[in-house]
Design an enzyme around this catalytic site. Structure first.
Site, short mmCIF file in Angstrom:
data_model
loop_
_atom_site.label_atom_id
_atom_site.label_comp_id
_atom_site.label_asym_id
_atom_site.label_seq_id
_atom_site.Cartn_x
_atom_site.Cartn_y
_atom_site.Cartn_z
N SER A 198 0.89 -1.14 -0.04
CA SER A 198 0.09 0.16 -0.01
C SER A 198 0.75 1.14 -0.10
CB SER A 198 -1.15 -0.12 1.16
OG SER A 198 -2.20 0.75 0.94
N ASP A 304 -9.45 -4.98 -5.37
CA ASP A 304 -8.99 -4.01 -4.42
C ASP A 304 -9.46 -2.90 -4.59
OD1 ASP A 304 -7.66 -2.46 -2.78
OD2 ASP A 304 -5.63 -3.07 -3.47
N HIS A 335 -7.54 -5.71 -0.78
CA HIS A 335 -6.35 -5.26 -0.25
C HIS A 335 -5.66 -6.05 0.81
CE1 HIS A 335 -4.14 -1.50 -0.49
NE2 HIS A 335 -3.93 -1.29 0.84
#
Length: 651
Positions: A198, A304, A335
């Protein structure tokens, strides 16, 4: 004791015994003669743990001194004693103190001397015994670092780049945050690989886009490639907040007190109009792929809805254009880190990747298939290259059907119009569930049932000509596989995984830093349809992706929407659907009005990358009959959750 845990403990004991024998009878040089795999020959318990503060050359907190970022280091003591310089695996993150890293939200912990005791995740536990150093960097403005968080801007990127420069002898570092005693990285050969999920992976992308010498590879997991595309898509707002909120979320208390001017810069530079500004140009790494020298091993969940798949398509295509060595994993999850959806294979593959890229071992990973793709939960296939050779963009055309808003999708140009009214209370799951019924909030177009499997691979786009009834209008477009399947349930809190209580161990442990993590398993859902790809836009941006303008009610506008990259097989017997609608609830924010939009079907088309191109589509749809419309709604995953999404390092 569960069998799995017994096996894990046995494996750890066997590994430790092997390591002890190797350390006793072989020098590192002898052990690595004609190497193909690094082995755990060094003690993790005795590893050197230290901290330095690297000078970034910036002063964002305006205290009259250069900002310094904290760098926590774990490295093998034996290698240092022997004068052997080691490569570095580095994770630069804003989450080491505020929010935690990984599925178990681990934080850094420290001893009385300020040296790291627990380094989150398994990287140090696993790789330090194998002859790597692990470096955990607190981004500027977070944890023990000076400066301010500027959310992917110069401070974020240059604070991490400065560490790579220091590792290669080009920057200054100090043994304390405020002192004058310099620290030199004489223990490393400077060969650095960056990894992270991320925001962390985003920093890896950004540092690679500077072309910094010494960065040999990056492993971005669920990472952003352009921050504008995190907050907007073609003018449509994806969240109800901007980067100033995110900066405040992760900044240390000390930074928050000093960084008001930077916060205001983020507010001023990211207007909620969705217009492109210099702030977004600074945070667009795609434009700088020509500078990328590092290889890229990219991992992303195709479902995601936090860092969406658009980031993959544009980054991957730009890297390919510039000849960057690449590898990719695409999962069915949201995610989620690969450690939590394909653990054993991930650790093995990552190990071989770093051995090849940082140690130079000829282990063959560069000759293996480029792509691993999760086709069904825990069922993976490979592609020699991605997208596969023979993939070609095919133009699909929507046409009217026998009911309003329930049309057909094929190769022939359609005529007439379809009309829908934006309903901000409905989402893609509502539209797909009612694909065979006329509803006022969407226009749907469906192929005949396929007689052959049909594979989509890459990024799609849809060009629409729409006439709005109001001065503002948002558009959504989705591709949907209509047919029964079992998929990962990406819409639940685990985003496709369930966390168990059993633990498995990946590397060596100390009292303060365990290498044992909770196991997971796939969380699945039985569905009647699967959303394959999505895209959104503000129709006011029809003339430019950079700036929007008010619409003239009753005037037709033509606009092309980008749909996210994917790799999906629509099986024989299923149908492929294209849906065009307004606000996709909880995935984009609604416009200020509730427009009715009329689509000109003769000037609306989708360009979809099929393996085999138009010929494959024609064969898959030839000779079949139209499906009988479903009288009841189709079942899918639950609707997207209303939440403040952040590009976080947790699950």
């Amino acid at each position: 004791m569960p069998n799995r845990m017994r096996f894990t403990i046995w494996r750890l004991l066997a590994t430790a015994a092997t390591a002890a024998l190797m350390a006793a009878f072989l020098s590192p040089a002898a052990a690595h003669a004609a190497p193909r795999e690094s082995r755990p020959v060094y003690s993790y318990e005795d590893a050197i743990r230290e901290a330095v503060w690297v000078d970034t050359g910036l002063d964002l907190d305006r205290d009259g001194k250069h900002d310094r970022v904290a760098v926590d280091i774990v490295r093998p003591r034996e290698a240092a004693a022997q004068g052997r310089r080691v490569p570095v695996i580095m994770d630069a993150s804003p989450y080491y103190s505020c929010c935690g890293r990984g599925n178990e939200s681990q934080l850094k912990t420290y001893d009385a001397d300020g040296d790291v005791v627990q380094m989150p995740l398994f990287y140090d536990n696993y790789f330090v015994p194998r002859g790597y150093a692990f470096v955990g960097v607190d981004l500027a403005g977070t944890n023990r670092s000076d400066g301010c968080v500027d959310v992917g801007g110069r401070s974020d990127i240059l604070s991490a780049k400065a560490v790579v420069d220091w590792l290669n002898g080009r920057a200054k570092a100090y043994t304390t945050r405020t002192g004058a005693t310099k620290a030199k990285a004489t223990w490393t050969n400077g060969r650095t690989g960056m990894i992270g999920k991320s925001w962390d992976g985003t920093i890896a992308n950004g540092v690679a886009a500077t072309g910094v010498e010494g960065l040999k590879t990056i492993v971005p997991i669920s990472a952003i490639s352009s921050w504008y595309d995190y907050y907007f898509q073609q003018g449509a707002p994806l969240y109800d907040s901007g980067p100033d909120w995110l900066s405040d979320y992760v900044e240390s208390t000390d930074a928050r007190a000093k960084c008001g001017p930077v916060q205001q810069t983020l507010v001023d530079g990211a207007p909620r109009t969705g217009d492109w500004t210099p702030l977004w140009t600074e945070r667009d790494y795609v434009k700088d792929t020509r500078k990328v020298k590092a290889s890229v091993f990219l991992i992303h969940g195709m479902q995601d809805l936090n860092v969406r798949m658009k980031h993959v398509g544009q980054w991957w295509d730009a890297l390919a254009k510039n000849g960057v060595e690449r590898k990719i994993w695409l999962s069915q999850t949201g995610h989620v880190d690969p450690f939590d959806f394909r653990r054993a294979e991930w650790v093995d593959t990552l190990h071989r990747w770093f051995d090849h890229e940082l140690l130079g071992y000829d282990n063959g990973i560069d000759r293996e298939p480029m792509a691993d793709i999760e086709r069904h939960p825990d069922q993976w296939v490979t592609s020699k290259v991605w997208p596969p050779r023979g993939t070609d963009t095919t133009t699909l055309r929507p046409a009217k059907g026998t009911q309003a808003g329930v049309g057909t999708l094929g190769l022939s140009k359609g005529k007439g119009t379809e009309t829908f009214t934006d309903d901000p209370q409905h989402s893609e799951t509502d539209w797909a569930a009612h694909i065979d019924q006329p509803t006022p909030d969407k226009a749907g177009f469906v192929t005949k049932p396929l007689t052959r499997d049909l594979r989509l691979s890459g990024s799609s786009e849809i060009t629409v000509t729409a006439t709005p009834s109001t001065t503002t209008a948002h558009l959504s477009a989705v591709l949907v596989d209509l047919g029964p399947d079992t998929i990962r349930d990406y819409a639940t809190s685990g985003e496709g995984i369930t966390t168990l209580t059993d633990r498995t161990c990946w590397g060596a442990s100390t009292t303060g830093d365990s290498a044992c993590f909770k196991e997971t398993q796939a969380k699945t859902a039985d569905v009647d349809y699967t959303v394959v790809s999505r895209g959104w836009a503000d129709l006011g941006n029809h003339a430019s992706d950079l700036h929007g303008a008010p619409l003239t009610p009753g005037k037709a506008y033509t606009m092309t929407l980008d749909l996210a990259a994917t790799d999906h097989v629509v099986p024989a017997g299923h149908r492929l659907a294209l849906i065009v609608a307004g606000t996709d609830k909880d995935l984009i924010d609604p416009p200020s009005t509730k427009p009715t939009l009329t689509l000109d079907l003769s000037r609306t088309k989708a360009r979809v990358p099929f393996v085999g191109g138009a010929h494959a589509f024609a064969r898959a749809t030839a000779g079949s009959v139209h499906a009988t419309p479903q009288a009841t709604p189709l079942d899918g995953v639950t609707a997207p959750r209303t939440t403040h999404r952040i590009p976080e390092g947790g699950r």
